[in-house]
Structure formats: structure tokens, C-alpha cells
Design an enzyme around this catalytic site. Structure first.
Site, mmCIF file in Angstrom:
data_model
loop_
_atom_site.group_PDB
_atom_site.id
_atom_site.type_symbol
_atom_site.label_atom_id
_atom_site.label_comp_id
_atom_site.label_asym_id
_atom_site.label_seq_id
_atom_site.Cartn_x
_atom_site.Cartn_y
_atom_site.Cartn_z
ATOM 1 N N ASP A 1 0.852 -1.195 0.000
ATOM 2 C CA ASP A 1 0.000 0.000 0.000
ATOM 3 C C ASP A 1 0.887 1.243 0.000
ATOM 4 O O ASP A 1 2.112 1.145 0.026
ATOM 5 C CB ASP A 1 -0.943 -0.007 1.215
ATOM 6 C CG ASP A 1 -0.191 -0.076 2.542
ATOM 7 O OD1 ASP A 1 0.909 -0.645 2.575
ATOM 8 O OD2 ASP A 1 -0.700 0.438 3.553
ATOM 9 N N GLU B 1 1.858 -10.504 1.216
ATOM 10 C CA GLU B 1 2.291 -9.123 0.993
ATOM 11 C C GLU B 1 3.814 -9.058 1.151
ATOM 12 O O GLU B 1 4.451 -10.043 1.557
ATOM 13 C CB GLU B 1 1.610 -8.187 2.002
ATOM 14 C CG GLU B 1 1.743 -6.725 1.615
ATOM 15 C CD GLU B 1 0.637 -5.827 2.163
ATOM 16 O OE1 GLU B 1 -0.309 -6.335 2.774
ATOM 17 O OE2 GLU B 1 0.741 -4.599 1.969
ATOM 18 N N HIS C 1 1.623 -9.139 -2.911
ATOM 19 C CA HIS C 1 0.641 -8.058 -2.965
ATOM 20 C C HIS C 1 1.351 -6.699 -2.977
ATOM 21 O O HIS C 1 2.032 -6.336 -2.025
ATOM 22 C CB HIS C 1 -0.259 -8.166 -1.726
ATOM 23 C CG HIS C 1 -1.295 -7.112 -1.630
ATOM 24 N ND1 HIS C 1 -2.467 -7.142 -2.341
ATOM 25 C CD2 HIS C 1 -1.342 -5.972 -0.893
ATOM 26 C CE1 HIS C 1 -3.197 -6.100 -2.033
ATOM 27 N NE2 HIS C 1 -2.534 -5.354 -1.168
ATOM 28 N N ASP D 1 0.526 -17.719 -3.561
ATOM 29 C CA ASP D 1 1.325 -16.691 -4.238
ATOM 30 C C ASP D 1 0.470 -15.944 -5.249
ATOM 31 O O ASP D 1 0.659 -16.056 -6.454
ATOM 32 C CB ASP D 1 2.544 -17.335 -4.909
ATOM 33 C CG ASP D 1 3.471 -16.277 -5.519
ATOM 34 O OD1 ASP D 1 3.438 -15.126 -5.038
ATOM 35 O OD2 ASP D 1 4.206 -16.601 -6.473
HETATM 36 O O1 9MR Z 1 1.805 -6.796 9.606
HETATM 37 C C1 9MR Z 1 0.586 -6.347 10.133
HETATM 38 C C2 9MR Z 1 -0.024 -7.434 10.966
HETATM 39 O O2 9MR Z 1 0.798 -7.735 12.067
HETATM 40 C C3 9MR Z 1 -1.407 -7.019 11.413
HETATM 41 O O3 9MR Z 1 -2.023 -8.101 12.067
HETATM 42 C C4 9MR Z 1 -2.234 -6.590 10.208
HETATM 43 C C5 9MR Z 1 -3.625 -6.113 10.567
HETATM 44 O O4 9MR Z 1 -3.585 -4.904 11.258
HETATM 45 O O5 9MR Z 1 -1.593 -5.557 9.522
HETATM 46 C C6 9MR Z 1 -0.338 -5.919 9.024
HETATM 47 O O6 9MR Z 1 0.232 -4.818 8.439
HETATM 48 C C7 9MR Z 1 -0.275 -4.343 7.207
HETATM 49 C C8 9MR Z 1 -0.700 -2.905 7.438
HETATM 50 O O7 9MR Z 1 -1.818 -2.877 8.255
HETATM 51 C C9 9MR Z 1 -0.897 -2.147 6.151
HETATM 52 N N1 9MR Z 1 0.239 -2.249 5.286
HETATM 53 C C10 9MR Z 1 0.563 -3.636 4.977
HETATM 54 C C11 9MR Z 1 0.887 -4.402 6.228
HETATM 55 C C12 9MR Z 1 1.296 -5.842 5.924
HETATM 56 O O8 9MR Z 1 0.271 -6.634 5.482
#
Ligand code: 9MR
Length: 842
Positions: free
Chosen positions: A340, A715, A658, A706
Site C-alpha cells: 500500500d 504481501e 501483494h 502466491d
Molecule cells: O503486519 C501487520 C499485521 O501484524 C497485522 O495483524 C495486520 C492487521 O492490522 O496488519 C499488518 O500490516 C499491514 C498494514 O496494516 C498495512 N500495510 C501492509 C501491512 C502488511 O500486510
């Protein structure tokens, strides 16, 4: 399994004959809605940006704003519903409205002209009702939308729903991952002197023969497998193959057992040579606010993102969310968090920390010019330049003087609404907003700024001082506001990164501030913190929300004068013992084995390896180094899916992570993620729609796909590549234990200066003939003049060379040299790690 076509036709005939039978027939069909009961949170349901989805007492609820004109001004929906032409579907849901309202329930084409295959106007009451409808799909399409249009009301109201179900149509395909040969190896390879293990998936329960073959198909080693029974993390019956006694370097080896031959792998001392560099090069293409030069990253060049150029609305003058602040900040720069375009201080904090920590562990391994970044050649190691790119951003997130919460850091900055894929950073048209300051973000800033203060001191005194000042200010602000937590529901347009326990962040920040300043306030805080002595070595690993471990690791390894430091070191070794014990029991050699795997499990595995590697650094015991080497095998292919989770490493590797800009899977003119990108990896909670569709009921290791849409399993992020960089730098470190002992003693100091004497003792059996001793100063110390050796310095790295007349050190004998140095303010602890002729004195 595809449902038998004949039975389907029979059902359809019934449908044609009787309307009553139609609902019955459809009702028997497969469920097409994902998470219609909201047991798994709100995903994959989405909404328009003017309302927020929450789960309330097991139902999905949303406060619908008033003052909208059209039904479609407020929508809740789910995408990617497959419809089969001619099939009849039963659509049901339970819903309520407070006060009562008429809504619109549609199943439609997801794009213009939004053709409606089912359109209903349920009258929603406060007490709630069940609704059911049937319809026959006039077309086949893979991605119909189920939507509730809830706009058009002058007054605000609350909508809730539950048990949304669409039954009928084709049975969803059962997803079978292609896991290749049943012999699972590290597809990149094995170090000649390291452990060499593989895992065989088989139905056999007794030992089997295995053979190791070289590229010429000659058998070079053989043995018997060790049956391990059914592995809970994969549900597979497995055996372990140990071929550790074979050490001859070569390429294209394979292992054969039970009639299966593994994918090829190498044995070589250099197998990890490029990984630390690739893992770190990843950060340049994650940069925000700067053009990515194609000349530096062929295929990855792109205009600067969020640099104040339309259609971007950021990041040079970013306002707060409404009501949060009355100023704007220039927060241009930093790294995009992941796939993102958000930038989050807590996650940026651990990522920048870990890059700096990899450097602090072994500065000599990170020369300027390695990473091909714009700053290469500026005399500063590239890894520090890269960390600085983020650190400058973190500094910019600090609340300005004179404003409420002055000195705290804003938790994050990101888009007002989630955007779709693909979307290059410079094309993101969303409004950008600063979110409220949080204690966690403030302490991340304090910790990384304190760490940066000591690491940048030899290169840029001004930047170092700026960081220390910001760190102190952040610390004071956190103490004044110790419990301002990020809102768990603030997850629209970016991740929430909420964390309601920041005692660990306090401990980490205090530890970094103490190491850098030596001051009593921080020492007292560290010693009084429950995290200083508690068992912080959770099986699930440390991460952005669990950071006490960072403080403990640094207190153990970075020179400092904390009372009781031996206990700190022992506690790290105790943590490592725990992970090594888990690994020993695991048939895939995994030092992580909870009943369910967490989001980003690969980074948690790697962070456990950081602890084990640190135990090796502290003790020199081979078992810890061997455990790190074996742990990496899992990441690079010795796993249930037979995949390497690092792009470009191994014959089959993750490459559709992602991301909005490495979105090759969606737009072939865009690249795949760069070589060296780590995928998050198996996540038992499968929060995204594609994982929910494909992986229901998965055993932990199988909860991964994947696919670019699988953001909860696949991601890539800045805080996952950072342990990859740290661990791979450890693995690439060729230093061996050396028979020498070094006594470093400061003999005198005066304002701004000091003098030290260094004694090298040869504790081995052979005469040393010509020596070069290397160490790093913890901060801004500089050699002025040496005696008894030619002493030179680059950054903080000092090299002392013998002068000819004192080349030889016989066994049991020693040589002495010394120097006069200067140091800035702050502590001047003795260095603790010494390398003699490249190998580490033990
Ligand atoms: O890595 C994060 C994970 O530990 C959390 O459980 C999750 C939900 O809040 O979010 C992950 O982080 C994401 C973030 O919210 C937005 N950018 C991408 C991150 C990786 O997926």
C-alpha cells in the site's frame, strides 16, 4: 471437486417445473459468499469511504451517514462472486435498521452498466428480519458483486446484518497447490560446514533409503531417513533426511528418496553472498518522495510518489484527519510500508532499527556503494543512507513545538480510502491524512533516533545531534502521554497498527537512549522495567507490536555499562535455547511452531533466528549458528509448499506478492517484486478474499497462496525484509572463531580525549605471523595517533596492523599497542568484538 454435471441438469429441470423446488435446489448448492457470518471479522466485505464496517455482537454493522442523495452514495459489498449462466441461486440475509429504513439489496455486474441480476428493496426494521430471494443468473461471470445500497437518507441511521448467504451455482474449485517433488530442500543451497537436512513427505512410516546425487547424477552419499510421524504444521506424514556429513562444494545436487527427486540445490560457501544486498536493495524501490532511477534498478524506474505533484495529494503539506490537529506537516519521503502507499511510524520504526542493527552487528560488512542507491559513493555505508531515508521521515512525523502533544509522533499517514490494484505511487489521487499522535509511535521515534544518534555520529555529527534531541523530546512526550493508543478501528485507507500495551516500547526506547547517552534516567528506567527480566521470548517472535526484545538484544550486544549485563546476555541465550528446542522437534527445522501461524509468519521465523544468531555472537557456540542455518532452509524451500519465499531465490519462489506497483500479475507492463523480496508467508487467519476462497480449513503451512490479491498471506513489507537482511548478513558472514583474546583498556581520559591500550593474546597453537586487528567504536570516537601498530579508521571501524617488528605472536604470547583518541560527549565504553585477520577472537 466439480459437481456432477448430470445431477446439476436434473436439478435445473426441477427448477423449471416448480418455483418452490427452485429455492430448494439452489439451497442445496455451494455457498458463494465468503465470511457471511462475520466470524472472521469484516473482510472481504468493503464499504464506501463514508462509513466504517465493524463487527458488533457477531454481526456486521455500519453507521450510515445522513444527507446523501442516492442509494448508491453509501454501499457495503463483496466482490468476486462467481455466477454460472442458467443456475438458480438462493440469496438470504438477516438485517436491521435503526431507525427503520428501506434498503437496496443487489447482485450485479461490478462495472458500468451495473446490470442487476437480483434487485430487492428489503424493508428493514429495528428488531431485524430474515430475507430470502431466488434468481437465475442470465450470464456467467467470475466477479459479480453483492451490494447493499444504503444511501439517500437525510438522517443518519445504523445498519446491521448477519448470515449473508448465496447458495447455488458451481461448486467452488478445490485449490490444490503445486508442491512439486516430495523431497523438500533449501533450493538455494547449503553451506559446506553447516547442517544439511531435508524433509520427505510420504505415506511410509518406516525408514527409507535416500541418495544424494551430484549434477552428473552420480550418487555421492546415501543413508536412511528418520520417520517423524504426522507434522501438525502441515498435516503431512514426514521423514527427515540428514546429509550433513557431505560437504563437497558443487552445483546441481539432488536428493532422492521414496522414488522422488528434490529440486536442485548447491553446496557452497558463497550461497548467501548476494542475499543481504538484494534484501537491502528492496528499500530503494519502496521509497516515497523520490524518483526511482531506472539506471539504478533496471525495470523498476518510476516517477516520485507523493511528492506534491498531482494527482497525488501528498505528502508535502498533509493535514490531519478532521478534528485531530490544526496544522499541516511536510512528511515527504520515507518508505511505503508494504504493497500500500501508507507510511506508519511503528512499522517504519522497527524496520529502520533492524537495518541499523544489522550494520551495528558487523559494520565492516556494509561498505559504501553496495546497494546502488543515489547516495552510493558519498562515503557513508549505503545501509545507513537507506535507513536515514526512513529516519528523516520518522523525524518529520513529530508534533511541532507549541502544538498539542508537542514532541509526540503522529501514528501514521495514509490515504483516506483504500485504493485498488495496480496503482503506481505517483498516480494515487487519494487525500492523505495524518492520524493522531500515539505513544507507541512516539517511542519508536525515540528509540530509532537514539540509535541513529550513535550510528551516524562518525559520519554526520549534525544529523546525529538532531536525532538525539528528537529522541529526548519524544521520550519526554511519551512519559507525559503514556497511554495514547492508536484506534483499532482506524483502519480505512491504511492499516490500524494498533497496540494497547506500550510498556515494551518504553523499555526499548529507554534501552536505546541509555546505550547512546549512558544517562541515569534511562538506566533506572531499564532496570525497573518488567521487560528487563521477564521472559520476553515469545514463541511467536518479536514484531512491530512486541519490541522489548529489541532493547534486550541491544543491551546484550552493544557496548554499555549497565549493571548486571551478564544476566541480560544470559537471557538472550535462554531465549535462543527455547527456539533451538522448538526447531529440534520440528521435522521442517522450523524454530516457530504455534498451533496457528500469524500474519507475516516468515518474518516471525526470521526474528526468532535473530535471537538465535545473537546467542551465537555472544557465546561462539556452534549449535546456535547451525540452528540459524537450518532455520533459513525453511524460508528457502524446505517447507510444505516447496516454495522459496524470497523472490528470485531457488527454482520456485514467491513472485506475485501483494503490491500496487510490482503488480505484474495484474498488468504485464509492470514488474514483479524485485529479487530479494520476502513474502509474508502462511497466515492461519486467511483474512483476504482469495485466501478465504482457496484455503478454507488449511493447516498452518498451507495457509499461503502466491497471488497478488492475497494480502494477508502474500504481501511484502519493510519490516519483513529487515529481518531477512539481518539474518542473511549473519549467514553471509564468513568470520570463524579465532584463537585470540583481546584486552582493551582505557588508561586515561580528559575532556574530549582518551588513551587506550590493547593487548592481543594468541590463545591458539600456531604462531600468528602478521596481524590486523579490527573493531568498531560504539559512537563518535576517533583515533588520533597510534603506537605499536599502524592504526587507521573508516567511519567507526578501526584497523590496527602490525609493524613488521611485531608481526609474530607465538602461542601463549601477546603483543601490546595503543592509541590516543578523541570522543564527543556521551559514554566511551570499550569495544567488545575484535576480529584478528578477519576471524573473531573468542
Ligand atoms: O503486519 C501487520 C499485521 O501484524 C497485522 O495483524 C495486520 C492487521 O492490522 O496488519 C499488518 O500490516 C499491514 C498494514 O496494516 C498495512 N500495510 C501492509 C501491512 C502488511 O500486510
Amino acid at each position: 471437486m466439480t459437481r456432477c454435471r448430470a445431477a446439476l441438469l436434473a436439478l435445473l429441470t426441477m427448477v423449471a417445473l416448480s418455483p418452490a423446488a427452485s429455492a430448494y435446489a439452489a439451497d442445496e448448492g455451494p455457498e458463494q459468499i465468503v465470511n457471511g457470518t462475520f466470524d472472521a471479522g469484516t473482510a472481504p466485505w468493503w464499504s464506501t469511504g463514508n462509513t466504517t464496517l465493524t463487527v458488533d455482537a457477531g454481526r456486521l454493522c455500519a453507521d450510515i451517514p445522513g444527507g446523501t442523495a442516492n442509494p448508491w452514495d453509501v454501499i457495503i459489498g463483496q466482490d468476486d462472486i462467481p455466477l454460472v449462466e442458467g443456475e438458480t441461486y438462493a440469496y438470504r440475509f438477516q438485517a436491521s435498521a435503526t431507525p427503520s429504513k428501506v434498503g437496496k439489496a443487489l447482485i450485479q455486474l461490478p462495472v458500468d452498466p451495473w446490470t442487476q441480476y437480483l434487485s430487492a428493496s428489503p424493508e428493514l426494521s429495528v428488531s431485524g428480519n430474515d430475507y430470502s430471494y431466488t434468481f437465475t443468473a442470465p450470464v456467467s461471470l467470475p466477479n459479480a458483486q453483492v451490494v447493499f445500497q444504503l444511501g439517500g437518507s437525510a438522517e443518519p441511521w445504523r445498519f446491521c446484518m448477519d448470515d449473508v448467504s448465496l447458495k447455488g451455482g458451481a461448486e467452488p474449485e478445490v485449490y490444490e497447490p503445486d508442491t512439486g517433488p516430495r523431497v523438500r530442500v533449501n533450493m538455494v543451497g547449503y553451506l559446506p560446514s553447516g547442517p544439511k537436512k531435508a524433509t520427505l513427505v510420504t505415506t511410509e512410516t518406516t525408514a527409507l533409503d535416500w541418495e544424494l546425487k551430484n549434477a552428473g547424477k552420480e550418487t555421492v552419499a546415501s543413508g536412511r531417513t528418520v520417520p517423524k510421524g504426522v507434522d501438525a504444521s502441515s498435516g503431512q506424514n514426514v521423514h527427515v533426511i540428514d546429509f550433513g556429513t557431505y560437504a563437497k562444494p558443487g552445483e546441481g545436487y539432488t536428493l532422492t528418496a521414496d522414488g522422488e527427486t528434490s529440486r536442485p540445490f548447491d553446496i557452497g560457501a558463497g550461497i548467501y553472498d548476494s542475499l543481504p544486498t538484494d534484501a537491502l536493495k528492496f528499500y530503494y524501490t519502496q521509497r516515497s518522495g523520490i524518483e526511482i532511477l531506472d539506471s539504478l534498478r533496471p525495470g523498476y524506474g518510476r516517477p516520485a510518489g507523493h511528492a506534491g505533484v498531482a494527482p497525488n495529494q501528498g505528502d508535502v503539506e498533509v493535514p490531519c484527519q478532521p478534528g485531530v490537529c490544526d496544522y499541516t506537516l511536510n512528511v515527504k519521503g520515507g518508505w511505503y510500508d508494504a504493497g500500500d502507499h501508507g507510511k506508519y511510524v511503528v512499522n517504519g520504526g522497527i524496520s529502520a532499527y533492524q537495518l541499523m542493527a544489522a550494520f551495528e552487528r558487523n559494520r565492516a560488512a556494509f561498505a559504501d556503494g553496495r546497494l546502488q542507491i543515489p547516495e552510493s559513493g558519498n562515503g557513508v555505508p549505503d545501509v545507513l543512507d537507506e535507513a536515514r531515508w526512513e529516519q528523516e521521515f520518522l523525524l518529520s512525523m513529530q508534533v511541532p513545538d507549541g502544538k498539542p502533544y508537542e514532541g509526540m509522533a503522529h501514528h501514521k499517514i495514509h490515504d483516506q480510502n483504500w485504493t485498488g490494484l495496480p496503482l503506481l505511487p505517483h498516480l494515487d489521487p487519494q487525500k492523505r491524512e495524518l492520524h493522531p499522535p500515539s505513544t507507541a509511535a512516539t517511542l519508536n521515534l525515540a528509540a530509532t533516533a537514539a540509535q541513529a544518534a550513535r550510528l551516524f555520529a562518525p559520519y554526520d555529527a549534525e544529523f546525529a545531534a538532531k536525532n538525539l534531541k528528537a529522541a529526548r523530546k519524544a521520550w519526554a512526550a511519551a512519559k507525559a502521554n503514556p497511554a495514547r493508543y492508536a484506534d483499532p478501528n482506524d483502519g480505512v485507507g491504511g492499516g490500524a497498527y494498533n497496540d494497547n500495551n506500550v510498556t515494551d516500547e518504553f523499555y526499548w526506547a529507554a534501552a536505546e537512549l541509555y546505550i547512546t547517552t549512558g544517562e541515569k534516567e534511562f538506566k533506572d528506567f531499564v532496570l525497573a522495567s518488567p521487560h528487563h527480566t521477564g521472559d520476553i521470548w515469545r514463541e511467536r517472535g518479536f514484531d512491530w507490536g512486541n519490541v522489548a526484545q529489541l532493547g534486550r538484544l541491544d543491551l546484550a550486544t552493544v557496548p554499555n555499562a549497565l549493571p548486571g549485563r551478564d544476566k541480560v546476555r544470559q537471557s538472550v541465550v535462554a531465549g535462543a535455547d527455547k527456539y533451538v528446542a522448538i526447531q529440534r522437534e520440528h521435522p521442517y527445522g522450523l524454530p516457530y511452531n504455534p498451533a496457528d501461524f500469524d500474519w507475516g509468519s516468515n518474518n516471525l521465523v526470521l526474528n526468532n533466528l535473530v535471537v538465535v544468531a545473537t546467542a551465537y555472537d555472544l557465546t561462539g557456540q556452534e549449535k546456535y549458528r547451525a540452528a540459524v542455518r537450518e532455520g533459513m532452509d525453511y524460508i528457502l524451500g524446505r517447507n510444505a509448499l516447496n516454495i522459496s519465499y524470497v523472490t528470485g531465490y531457488g527454482e520456485v519462489s514467491s513472485h506475485n506478492q501483494h503490491s500496487r506497483w510490482y503488480a505484474h500479475q495484474l498488468d504485464h507492463s509492470l514488474p514483479n517484486p524485485p529479487r530479494g523480496s520476502l513474502a509474508g508467508g502462511p497466515n492461519s487467519s486467511i483474512q483476504d478474499p482469495i485466501a478465504q476462497r482457496l484455503l478454507q480449513g488449511c493447516k498452518p503451512q498451507f495457509c499461503y497462496v502466491d497471488d497478488i490479491e492475497s494480502w494477508s498471506t502474500n504481501e511484502l513489507t519493510i519490516n519483513w525484509n529487515s529481518p531477512l537482511a539481518w539474518v542473511s548478513a549473519f549467514l553471509a558472514d564468513k568470520s570463524e572463531p579465532s584463537s585470540c583474546r583481546v584486552r582493551y583498556s582505557a588508561h586515561g581520559s580528559w575532556p574530549g580525549g582518551f588513551t587506550s591500550q590493547v593487548v592481543i593474546e594468541n590463545t591458539g597453537k600456531d604462531t600468528v605471523d602478521g596481524w590486523s586487528l579490527r573493531w568498531s567504536f560504539p559512537g563518535a570516537q576517533r583515533i588520533k595517533q597510534g603506537w605499536g601498530a599502524k592504526v587507521t579508521q573508516s567511519g567507526a571501524v578501526v584497523t590496527a596492523k602490525s609493524l613488521g617488528w611485531n608481526d609474530r605472536i607465538k602461542p601463549g604470547r601477546s603483543v601490546t599497542f595503543g592509541f590516543v583518541g578523541t570522543h564527543a560527549s556521551g559514554p566511551n565504553p570499550a569495544p567488545e568484538v575484535f576480529h584478528l585477520n578477519g576471524d573473531r577472537c573468542r
